[in-house]
Design an enzyme around this catalytic site. Sequence first.
Site, PDB file in Angstrom:
ATOM      1  N   THR A  75      -1.836  23.086   7.158  1.00 61.27           N
ATOM      2  CA  THR A  75      -1.400  24.478   7.045  1.00 61.27           C
ATOM      3  C   THR A  75       0.117  24.584   7.089  1.00 61.27           C
ATOM      4  O   THR A  75       0.718  25.340   6.320  1.00 61.27           O
ATOM      5  CB  THR A  75      -2.019  25.316   8.175  1.00 61.27           C
ATOM      6  OG1 THR A  75      -3.442  25.295   8.042  1.00 61.27           O
ATOM      7  CG2 THR A  75      -1.543  26.762   8.117  1.00 61.27           C
ATOM      8  N   GLU A 123      -7.025  33.424  11.358  1.00 60.81           N
ATOM      9  CA  GLU A 123      -5.599  33.422  11.049  1.00 60.81           C
ATOM     10  C   GLU A 123      -5.150  32.031  10.608  1.00 60.81           C
ATOM     11  O   GLU A 123      -5.603  31.016  11.150  1.00 60.81           O
ATOM     12  CB  GLU A 123      -4.782  33.841  12.289  1.00 60.81           C
ATOM     13  CG  GLU A 123      -4.926  35.302  12.674  1.00 60.81           C
ATOM     14  CD  GLU A 123      -4.236  36.249  11.706  1.00 60.81           C
ATOM     15  OE1 GLU A 123      -3.337  35.807  10.958  1.00 60.81           O
ATOM     16  OE2 GLU A 123      -4.619  37.427  11.711  1.00 60.81           O
ATOM     17  N   CYS A 124      -4.238  32.004   9.643  1.00 64.68           N
ATOM     18  CA  CYS A 124      -3.690  30.709   9.209  1.00 64.68           C
ATOM     19  C   CYS A 124      -2.474  30.315  10.039  1.00 64.68           C
ATOM     20  O   CYS A 124      -2.063  29.159  10.023  1.00 64.68           O
ATOM     21  CB  CYS A 124      -3.297  30.775   7.739  1.00 64.68           C
ATOM     22  SG  CYS A 124      -1.953  31.926   7.392  1.00 64.68           S
ATOM     23  N   GLY A 125      -1.897  31.305  10.718  1.00 68.73           N
ATOM     24  CA  GLY A 125      -0.729  31.021  11.541  1.00 68.73           C
ATOM     25  C   GLY A 125       0.540  31.676  11.036  1.00 68.73           C
ATOM     26  O   GLY A 125       1.536  31.756  11.752  1.00 68.73           O
TER      27      GLY A 125
END
Length: 207
Positions: free
Chosen positions: A113, A198-200
């Site tokens: 990610t 959430e991906c961050g």
Amino acid sequence: MQLESINQELSSKDPAFIIQWALDQAKNPVLTTNFGPHEAAILHLAVQIKPDIPVIWIDSGYGTKATYRFADQLIKQLNLNIQVFHPEYSRGFRDAIYGGVPEVDTPEHDEFTRQVKLEPFARAMKTVAPDVWLTAIRKDQTDFRKGLEVVSKTNDGYLRVAPVLNWNELDVEEYLVTQDLPLEEDYYDPTKVYGNRECGLHTTTSK
């Protein structure tokens, strides 16, 4: 800037009002998009007010063919001032060396990610150096986003403004129908995998 009072004022306003407010504050605004299913709404709303607003797309290389066709359609239809940023390494390289997308919630996926989304996003923001960032996030998407406000300050000091934060999915789809805008649901984000995850990007930019 008193964010608490600003959010009290903007929480009941429609997205077009919020976008106009944001642009009135901005010297160098930017809009980000992932060309997800409902992205035509925020893109259309923004270009009605500022047709030349820079639109940043972090293209991880993992989009579906339908997503790339959708992106091409919207770029042309809305005459977007698009700026595309890619990861340092291509999908082909990653697939050959690392064997594709790692399993979620592992250190390997966290690093994936970072490489395919967070680093290109940070590079894009450093390149464009915005003071206001418009984003299409909504409260109904994830638990984390339920706690966000329409306007917030990021770790890097610019404002994040979410004009459709208080819209739900039906609100967005009604807008798309009313404005005769496309919706493409064949979408895949390998950094999130699941829609409510959430991906961050927003968690790491939040204070």
